[in-house]
Design an enzyme around this catalytic site. Structure first.
Site, short mmCIF file in Angstrom:
data_model
loop_
_atom_site.label_atom_id
_atom_site.label_comp_id
_atom_site.label_asym_id
_atom_site.label_seq_id
_atom_site.Cartn_x
_atom_site.Cartn_y
_atom_site.Cartn_z
CG HIS A 64 -0.20 0.21 2.51
ND1 HIS A 64 0.52 -0.81 3.11
CD2 HIS A 64 -0.04 1.30 3.27
CE1 HIS A 64 1.08 -0.33 4.20
NE2 HIS A 64 0.76 0.94 4.33
CG HIS A 79 0.16 5.79 2.84
ND1 HIS A 79 -1.17 5.44 2.74
CD2 HIS A 79 0.67 5.10 3.88
CE1 HIS A 79 -1.44 4.58 3.71
NE2 HIS A 79 -0.36 4.36 4.41
#
Length: 159
Positions: A64, A79
């Site tokens: 992620h 992110h």
């Protein structure tokens, strides 16, 4: 003297989408710049690319998020979405390995925006400079449409 020899790095958007100021991110860790300074992107695509030339230093568990270091030693973290760690890798495909040398625009992570949205999580993706001691100034460019790997979204002046 007087900035004649100042070193600047332009950081491209790692994700195609609309840029927003970090203060608009609905997560205090990012909006209060606790994890670093930078900008965020509201994605319209499904691919995260290298925002600069450098080396991938970390691919976070589940894919992620990733961190990289430029040749000038600037540390950047991307992110994808907010709280997406809880997805345990579902909807994320890592395309490179840690310690890979990459050029700006190299695909790093492919993600499924529908899988993220269907869990109720936000797609807003912070792009952070995580070593504030290495920079003198940071200029971010919110409110613009950006193309992954091409459109500059930040300019950093190094110490």
């Amino acid at each position: 003297m007087f900035g004649l020899f100042a070193r600047y790095i332009e950081i491209a958007s790692p994700i195609t989408g609309r840029t927003i100021d970090l203060s608009e991110v609905p997560d205090e860790v990012f909006s209060q710049r606790m994890a670093g300074d930078g900008i965020a992107v509201v994605p319209t695509g499904n691919l995260a690319v290298a925002p600069a030339d450098g080396e991938i230093t970390l691919i976070f568990q589940g894919g992620h998020s990733f961190s990289m270091k430029t040749p000038e030693k600037l540390e950047i973290t991307v992110h994808i979405g907010l709280d997406t760690l809880i997805m345990n890798g579902e909807g994320f495909e890592v395309l490179v390995q840690e310690v890979s040398k990459v050029a700006k625009g190299t695909p790093i992570i492919r993600y499924d925006p529908d899988a993220i949205s269907s869990t109720g999580l936000s797609l807003i993706s912070p792009v952070l400079i995580t070593d504030p001691d290495s920079i003198r100034t940071l200029s971010a460019y919110p409110g613009m449409d950006a193309e992954a790997g091409k459109t500059p979204i930040m300019k950093v002046r190094l110490r």
